[in-house]
Design an enzyme around this catalytic site. Structure first.
Site, PDB file in Angstrom:
ATOM      1  N   GLU A  27       0.838  -1.194   0.000  1.00 19.25           N
ATOM      2  CA  GLU A  27       0.000   0.000   0.000  1.00 19.25           C
ATOM      3  C   GLU A  27       0.877   1.248   0.000  1.00 19.25           C
ATOM      4  O   GLU A  27       1.810   1.345   0.800  1.00 19.25           O
ATOM      5  CB  GLU A  27      -0.917   0.066   1.238  1.00 19.25           C
ATOM      6  CG  GLU A  27      -2.001  -0.985   1.294  1.00 19.25           C
ATOM      7  CD  GLU A  27      -2.847  -0.867   2.558  1.00 19.25           C
ATOM      8  OE1 GLU A  27      -2.822   0.211   3.216  1.00 19.25           O
ATOM      9  OE2 GLU A  27      -3.531  -1.841   2.914  1.00 19.25           O
ATOM     10  N   GLU A  84     -13.383   5.789  -1.561  1.00 17.00           N
ATOM     11  CA  GLU A  84     -14.335   5.025  -0.750  1.00 17.00           C
ATOM     12  C   GLU A  84     -15.100   5.989   0.158  1.00 17.00           C
ATOM     13  O   GLU A  84     -14.631   6.355   1.238  1.00 17.00           O
ATOM     14  CB  GLU A  84     -13.600   3.972   0.080  1.00 17.00           C
ATOM     15  CG  GLU A  84     -12.931   2.902  -0.763  1.00 17.00           C
ATOM     16  CD  GLU A  84     -12.325   1.784   0.077  1.00 17.00           C
ATOM     17  OE1 GLU A  84     -13.028   0.804   0.387  1.00 17.00           O
ATOM     18  OE2 GLU A  84     -11.142   1.922   0.443  1.00 17.00           O
ATOM     19  N   LYS A 123     -15.882   5.211   4.034  1.00 16.54           N
ATOM     20  CA  LYS A 123     -14.806   5.071   5.015  1.00 16.54           C
ATOM     21  C   LYS A 123     -15.046   6.002   6.197  1.00 16.54           C
ATOM     22  O   LYS A 123     -15.479   7.140   6.025  1.00 16.54           O
ATOM     23  CB  LYS A 123     -13.456   5.421   4.374  1.00 16.54           C
ATOM     24  CG  LYS A 123     -12.828   4.301   3.574  1.00 16.54           C
ATOM     25  CD  LYS A 123     -11.951   3.445   4.460  1.00 16.54           C
ATOM     26  CE  LYS A 123     -11.092   2.500   3.643  1.00 16.54           C
ATOM     27  NZ  LYS A 123     -10.267   1.636   4.503  1.00 16.54           N
ATOM     28  N   GLU A 148      -9.605  10.162   4.376  1.00 19.22           N
ATOM     29  CA  GLU A 148      -9.759   8.708   4.296  1.00 19.22           C
ATOM     30  C   GLU A 148     -10.649   8.278   3.140  1.00 19.22           C
ATOM     31  O   GLU A 148     -10.537   7.173   2.637  1.00 19.22           O
ATOM     32  CB  GLU A 148     -10.340   8.166   5.611  1.00 19.22           C
ATOM     33  CG  GLU A 148      -9.322   7.948   6.699  1.00 19.22           C
ATOM     34  CD  GLU A 148      -8.287   6.883   6.324  1.00 19.22           C
ATOM     35  OE1 GLU A 148      -8.688   5.762   5.977  1.00 19.22           O
ATOM     36  OE2 GLU A 148      -7.082   7.188   6.362  1.00 19.22           O
TER      37      GLU A 148
END
Length: 497
Positions: free
Chosen positions: A263, A317, A320, A326
């Site tokens: 990641e 996303e 999240k 985030e």
């Protein structure tokens, strides 16, 4: 200390991967309108993404990925670790259901056993080693252990005293779990999975880490960070963290385990207290990271040994939890529309995330200027490109240098030949990019949407000796300017004498 460094130097030959380095993407699913798996796969194929990491082993996703050739890393979710770590039978059932049932149609190449377990779920850490071994044993029983590697992604935060890298070591309180994991990785020829987030390192440094150093931006030598023990210069956080991991492993006498970054990325939007979560910074970080991997630069300690990396992440996303940033790490929104167009050259079609098919052909970074000049001369001559816009007084004359002129000529030829990859090579000095090089009144053919194939046009070879007036005029202008400049230098030299 000398022996320590010798072991590290020996490791260079062992760490080198058999395959070329790759850029993959993580696919999170916390979207309020998650695309159907077939839509996800269509996007992956359109972007020429050949490696993906899933945070689970979703059956529909694995079926959609079948027969695509895309290399897939699946995950044993953290919530399933306790059951699998306490039962060999549970692990065997998991492998049977999620690997054996799909392989080889779905090209599963790795299994992440949990994710950042040592830092996120320390109470589960005691069963992590067993879970890894049980999953591997199930693969051995199915004769798939050579095709499917097993590891567990670790947070870079477990590396203490990470700068200078030569002094780095793993959090000693984790050694009772880390050492068996490293033993396993070494004995199975697997790799250390590491999550690296320069964004958080930068945010938490209180100004100690410069933004350019976090974003891979070029730094003058006096601005680079220097490891006082090795005298190696570091121009970015990413390389420093990778080398810190290698040094930390060497500290425990493991010198032949390669690192894969599972990641890394940068958020494109944040709240008022996250001022550096911007589209420009996200674009710069991910674009520079991709170029860094594909250029095979390696790290200062392991030059030439690139570290394959999965970008976090494919989609924004919106479900999240946590700060606004985030929700905004994605390259695309739920509809597959790019959040930003990556500034890429040298990566071919990989992640050329311009869905409007806006691609251009330009001179490759670092290519030999003499080779570029030769290719420019060919394009404006035997290549039959209309190069009159490059003449003095015309729209694309400025900036008056070989790179800028070659960019226009290369892109013109690329468009003339229907944007085929072979038309953007020029003996290795050209590359495809999604960044529009047009400037001012100099509009490149690609930015006008021209994409004709000139039906019966036959591409000449660069060995052709045919000529054209535009080529001759341009070539003569260049040579006259060169002679005048040389004459000036000679006169200056005589005056000084």
């Amino acid at each position: 200390m000398a022996l320590h460094f010798l072991l590290l130097l020996f490791a260079v030959s062992l760490v080198a991967a058999d395959e070329d380095p790759f850029i993959g993407v993580n696919i999170g699913t916390e979207l309020s309108d998650m695309p159907h798996p077939t839509q996800v796969v269509a996007l992956l194929k359109a972007q020429h993404i050949s490696h993906v990491r899933l945070y689970d082993a979703d059956q529909a996703m694995l079926i959609a990925l079948a027969k695509t050739g895309i290399q897939v890393v699946i995950t044993v979710p953290n919530e399933e670790l306790l059951a699998i770590g306490q039962s060999n039978a549970s692990a065997a059932n998991w492998v049977s259901r999620n690997v054996v049932a799909h392989y080889p149609a779905t090209n599963i190449t790795g299994i992440c056993v949990g994710s950042e377990v040592l830092t996120a779920l320390p109470n589960v850490a005691k069963v992590l080693v067993n879970a890894i071994k049980y999953i591997h044993s199930a693969l051995v029983a199915s004769n798939l252990d050579r095709q499917v590697k097993v590891s567990t992604p670790l947070s870079s935060s477990i590396i203490l005293d990470s700068f200078p890298p030569s002094q780095a070591f793993f959090n000693r309180s984790l050694n009772s779990v880390l050492v068996p994991i490293l033993d396993f990785l070494q004995s199975t020829d697997s790799y250390l999975m590491l999550n690296i987030y320069p964004y958080y390192d930068y945010m938490q440094s209180n100004g100690v880490i410069p933004l350019d150093y976090a974003l891979f931006k070029p730094l003058p030598p006096n601005k680079e960070a220097v490891d006082s023990n090795t005298l190696l210069h570091y121009s970015n956080v990413f390389d420093a963290m990778v080398d810190a991991a290698y040094f930390a492993m060497a500290f425990l006498n493991y010198t032949n385990i390669p690192v894969v970054v599972t990641e890394s990325g940068w958020p494109s939007k944040g709240a008022s207290n996250e001022p550096d979560a911007t589209i420009d910074n996200a674009n710069n970080y991910n674009s520079n990271l991709i170029k860094h991997v594909f250029n095979k630069t390696g790290t200062p300690k392991h030059p030439g040994i690139a570290v394959s990396t999965y970008i976090y992440e494919l989609y924004n996303e919106d479900m999240k939890s946590g700060p606004l940033s985030e929700k905004n790490w994605g390259l695309f929104d739920a509809n597959g529309v790019p959040i930003y167009i990556l500034h890429l050259t040298g990566s071919g079609a990989v992640l050329a995330n311009d869905t409007s098919n806006q691609t251009f052909c330009v001179a490759k970074d670092g290519a030999d200027p003499k080779m570029i000049q030769a290719a420019l001369d060919w394009a404006c001559g035997p290549g039959k490109v209309e190069c009159s816009p490059l003449l003095q007084g015309q729209p694309c004359y400025e900036p008056d240098n070989v790179i800028a002129h070659a960019n226009y000529a290369f892109d013109s030829y690329y468009n003339k030949m229907g944007k085929t990859p072979d038309a953007c090579d020029f003996k290795g000095v050209a590359t495809i990019t999604t960044s529009d090089p047009s400037h001012g009144s100099c509009i490149y053919p690609g930015s006008l949407g021209k994409n004709s194939t000139f039906g019966n046009f036959t591409a000449p070879s660069m060995n052709s000796s045919s000529d054209s007036s535009a080529y001759n005029i341009h070539s003569y202008e260049l040579r006259i300017r060169s002679l005048l400049m040389m004459t000036g230098f000679l006169l200056l030299g005589l005056i000084l004498l």
